[in-house]
Motif scaffolding. Structure first.
Motif, mmCIF file in Angstrom:
data_model
loop_
_atom_site.group_PDB
_atom_site.id
_atom_site.type_symbol
_atom_site.label_atom_id
_atom_site.label_comp_id
_atom_site.label_asym_id
_atom_site.label_seq_id
_atom_site.Cartn_x
_atom_site.Cartn_y
_atom_site.Cartn_z
ATOM 1 N N LEU A 157 -20.851 23.441 7.843
ATOM 2 C CA LEU A 157 -19.437 23.405 8.221
ATOM 3 C C LEU A 157 -18.615 22.761 7.098
ATOM 4 C CD1 LEU A 157 -17.333 24.035 10.328
ATOM 5 C CD2 LEU A 157 -17.899 21.900 11.482
ATOM 6 N N GLU A 160 -17.994 25.451 4.628
ATOM 7 C CA GLU A 160 -16.939 26.316 5.142
ATOM 8 C C GLU A 160 -15.562 25.709 4.846
ATOM 9 O OE1 GLU A 160 -17.278 29.340 6.848
ATOM 10 O OE2 GLU A 160 -15.098 29.444 6.746
ATOM 11 N N TYR A 163 -14.797 25.593 1.138
ATOM 12 C CA TYR A 163 -14.499 26.955 0.707
ATOM 13 C C TYR A 163 -13.033 27.286 1.008
ATOM 14 C CZ TYR A 163 -14.823 32.078 0.749
ATOM 15 O OH TYR A 163 -14.638 33.408 0.519
ATOM 16 N N PHE A 233 -11.052 17.828 11.930
ATOM 17 C CA PHE A 233 -11.530 18.976 12.707
ATOM 18 C C PHE A 233 -12.727 18.497 13.526
ATOM 19 C CE2 PHE A 233 -14.447 22.562 13.358
ATOM 20 C CZ PHE A 233 -13.601 23.456 13.984
ATOM 21 N N ILE A 234 -12.810 18.960 14.776
ATOM 22 C CA ILE A 234 -13.939 18.583 15.631
ATOM 23 C C ILE A 234 -14.687 19.847 16.045
ATOM 24 C CG2 ILE A 234 -14.650 17.465 17.790
ATOM 25 C CD1 ILE A 234 -13.335 15.490 15.959
ATOM 26 N N ALA A 235 -15.958 19.924 15.717
ATOM 27 C CA ALA A 235 -16.778 21.059 16.135
ATOM 28 C C ALA A 235 -17.387 20.789 17.505
ATOM 29 C CB ALA A 235 -17.886 21.312 15.124
ATOM 30 N N LYS A 275 -7.210 23.298 14.833
ATOM 31 C CA LYS A 275 -7.871 23.916 15.972
ATOM 32 C C LYS A 275 -9.003 24.812 15.502
ATOM 33 C CE LYS A 275 -4.114 23.560 19.189
ATOM 34 N NZ LYS A 275 -3.160 23.033 18.153
ATOM 35 N N ILE A 276 -8.772 25.510 14.397
ATOM 36 C CA ILE A 276 -9.820 26.324 13.797
ATOM 37 C C ILE A 276 -9.902 25.984 12.303
ATOM 38 C CG2 ILE A 276 -9.625 28.196 15.499
ATOM 39 C CD1 ILE A 276 -7.940 29.753 13.573
ATOM 40 N N PRO A 277 -11.068 26.214 11.687
ATOM 41 C CA PRO A 277 -11.258 25.768 10.301
ATOM 42 C C PRO A 277 -10.184 26.266 9.335
ATOM 43 C CG PRO A 277 -13.363 26.434 11.221
ATOM 44 C CD PRO A 277 -12.317 26.774 12.251
ATOM 45 N N SER A 278 -9.682 27.488 9.549
ATOM 46 C CA SER A 278 -8.749 28.045 8.569
ATOM 47 C C SER A 278 -7.386 27.354 8.582
ATOM 48 C CB SER A 278 -8.585 29.550 8.810
ATOM 49 O OG SER A 278 -8.233 29.795 10.147
ATOM 50 N N GLU A 279 -7.149 26.470 9.555
ATOM 51 C CA GLU A 279 -5.885 25.714 9.561
ATOM 52 C C GLU A 279 -5.891 24.527 8.600
ATOM 53 O OE1 GLU A 279 -4.628 26.486 14.238
ATOM 54 O OE2 GLU A 279 -4.907 24.446 13.508
#
Lengths: 289, 376
Positions: A157, A160, A163, A233-235, A275-279
């Motif tokens: 993660l 990710e 990246y 970010f929290i998974a 909320k999602i990684p791409s943010e």
């Protein structure tokens, strides 16, 4: 500047003759890390990838002046390897080994404290200060030198997130994988403080996951001690209660350690949560402006 | 790993911690015989590896002779949180005055073993922790010193005022710590610990969980493992280097790394889909793993689409791609597959996948959205 590892890092690889140890010793060296030696009991005097191998950490330190050690030995031998490094005066130990018994780690901790040895891991991917030193199993090519400090309980993660940052032109000062085990070395609070004190770091990304209360404690620490902007970010937001999702840390029991509670704790102290990684890249851009 | 109450109490007994007189039974007949032997009243307790047995109706007090077969019959075969009750414990009824909670676990913050004690025993300790956290006393145990007599006394003084009980408690707490350390536990609990009419401390219940990472040196504990069908599947997966957890949705997932796998499930949910499983194929990149993973995902008949999300670190994307091609050749895959490959050797991997004509997307968000679309 950066934290923990840099051009002055002189790295030992404990378990250098094993499959993972030899592979990653080569990778780290190729990245430009100053790998000064390896340790493998009984294989002293040989070399791996041109790196001299020693029988003991003590002998390796004497010959090379190593100040950092990375551990690839099998899990049931990992605690002893950590102690050996600490005893030999190594200041920073990174334990990659996965599956170390928790009580082994509990027994190791007081000695490390007494000797002033810093530990990262076990069960972690290590850390990197881009263009300076890679000490771990992270894929060096995705990182970009810059001003964001990143810490994470998860390996892939982290990749990710990095990246996403790198492809948006946002570089990193140091990225640290702290590992997912219940008893581990440096954690959010220590790293937050190090990033706070590092002039090169301008913003911090904290990647947490469900289980435990480390994120809640980090939130409180941020409020009291950290003036640099932090994004989180929290998974595990969708994880079902009671199921262990690979990491010992990632278990929700009895309504504590849920993603919801952690997100709430961060937002309460003004930490923006993706909320999602791409943010993440957008949030970082916002807070760095 | 978890064990049953009766197994935990067997371990307590071996360390001379007083527990109730009790018999494990698999049938109503055995339960009746056990009650005859122990004398009424008895408590009939479901033995399942799930918490909240009492609330689910799995614990009953049998006062009369007729109660025993009736209650045993009702509880045997009962479903508690997905576990079928196959054995029950017939425990001698005990008259007691007060109930306490004592437990040992690992504390992440102090990186030590921690002893928890409360006068509010007999209820779920998580409830106490939430409603009245001050009622739980916590004592961090120095790993170099262990449970010293003075610490054990300090804990006992926090619970009891009668010095006779303090002495019993201190002795019991030291034994409990020894059990924790000897067996590589992650949790040891007595709830409730009671004071009997005779003024003796007695463990009315017992709970133990163990560190899976230490089972290699705990063969006696490992022998007690009773995995469920789903857990067997998970264990089988683990032996193949995979971590698999079945969920209820229809989007099968194959991801490398636990954190990324969790984030993938989150993303599917975020875009309105339902994941069918958590599946972490781990770090190394052996094509056989991809084949095993594909078989595992497709063994769930609810799966309507498979989403593969790989971020190559140690895992090499070309190896994953090769494994995928072999898997598609070997297994008949009737559902669509969405692939996202990034990181180490992703270019080579995507090149290999071109010939298979699979929908390839660039980011994990796109992968999740595409999978959801194909699910409809």
């Amino acid at each position: 500047m950066s934290i923990l590892v840099n051009q002055n890092t002189k790295l030992l690889v404990q378990g250098i003759t094993g499959r993972d140890g030899s592979f990653h010793a080569g990778k780290m060296k190729a990245y430009g890390t100053n790998v000064v030696g390896g340790v493998s009991p009984g294989k002293g005097g040989s070399t791996v990838d041109g790196i001299p191998v020693f029988n003991t950490v003590e002998a390796a330190v004497k010959a090379t002046g190593a100040n950092t050690s990375i551990i690839f030995v099998p899990a049931h031998l990992a605690a002893d390897a950590i102690l050996e490094a600490s005893e030999a005066g190594i200041g920073l130990v990174i334990a990659i080994s996965e599956g170390v018994p928790t009580l082994d780690m509990v027994k190791v901790m007081p000695y490390l404290a007494k000797k002033g040895t810093k530990l990262i891991g076990p069960n972690c991917p290590g850390l990197i200060s881009p263009d300076e030193a890679l000490v771990g199993i992270l894929p060096g090519n995705i990182f970009l030198k810059g001003n964001v400090g990143l810490m994470s309980r998860s390996g892939t993660l982290t990749y990710e997130m990095v990246y996403q940052l790198t492809s948006n032109g946002i570089g990193q000062s140091t990225c640290v994988g702290i590992g997912g085990d219940p008893v581990a070395g440096l954690y959010y609070l220590e790293l937050l403080q190090m990033f706070q004190d590092d002039p090169e770091t301008k913003a911090i990304v904290l990647i947490g996951e469900i289980g435990g209360d480390a994120e809640e404690r980090a939130a409180q620490y941020i409020q009291e001690h950290i003036t640099k902007p932090v994004v989180a970010f929290i998974a595990g937001q969708s994880a079902p209660p009671g199921k262990r999702m690979g990491h010992a840390g990632a278990i929700i029991s009895s309504g504590s350690g849920t993603a919801e509670e952690k997100i709430k704790a961060f937002e309460k102290v003004g930490v923006k949560v993706a909320k999602i990684p791409s943010e993440i890249p957008d949030l970082i851009k916002q807070v760095m402006e | 790993m978890k064990i049953h109450e009766y197994q935990a109490k067997e371990i307590f007994s071996r360390y001379l911690i007083p527990v109730t007189n009790e018999v494990v039974c698999y049938t109503v007949e055995e339960a009746v015989a056990a009650a005859d032997k122990l004398g009424l009243p008895v408590v009939v307790k479901a033995q399942v590896l799930a918490g909240g047995r009492g609330k689910a109706g799995g614990v009953k007090l049998a006062r009369t002779k007729q109660d025993v077969p009736e209650m045993a019959g009702k509880i045997l075969g009962m479903d508690i949180k997905g576990y079928t009750v196959e054995k029950i414990l017939i425990a001698q009824g005990v008259k007691f005055s007060s109930e306490f909670y004592v437990g040992l676990t690992i504390d992440r913050n102090s990186k030590s073993v921690i002893f928890m004690a409360s006068s509010e025993g007999g209820v779920e300790i998580e409830e106490v922790a939430k409603d009245n956290p001050d009622a739980i006393h916590k004592f961090v145990i120095d790993p170099d010193l262990g449970m010293t007599p003075f610490l054990a006394r300090k804990i006992a003084f926090a619970l009891f005022s009668d010095f006779n009980l303090v002495k019993q408690g201190a002795d019991l707490f030291q034994k409990l710590y020894r059990i924790f350390m000897d067996t590589d536990s992650s949790l040891v609990e007595i709830n409730p610990l009671v004071i009997t009419e005779e003024g003796k401390l007695l463990a009315l219940d017992g709970k133990m969980n163990f560190d899976d990472n230490a089972l290699f040196r705990q063969s006696a504990i490992e022998a007690l493992n009773e995995p469920t069908e789903d857990e067997l599947k998970e264990i089988d997966a683990k032996e193949k280097g995979l971590t698999y957890i079945r969920l209820d949705g229809s989007i099968g997932c194959m991801v490398n790394g636990a954190g990324l796998a969790m984030a993938t499930l989150d993303l599917i949910k975020y875009f309105g889909g339902e994941p069918a499983n958590f599946l972490d194929i781990g770090g190394s990149s052996n094509p056989q793993k991809v084949i095993d993973a594909m078989n595992l995902i497709l063994s769930d008949k609810n799966v309507k689409v498979v989403m593969i999300n790989i971020f190559g670190g140690i895992t090499r994307c070309d190896d994953v791609a090769r494994g995928l091609i072999i898997a598609l050749d070997k297994i008949k895959v009737e559902v669509p597959i969405v692939v996202r490959l990034s990181g180490t050797n992703s270019k080579e991997g995507l090149e290999i996948l071109k010939e298979a004509n699979l929908p390839i997307v660039e980011t994990m968000s796109q992968a999740a959205q595409k999978a959801i679309e194909l699910c409809k």
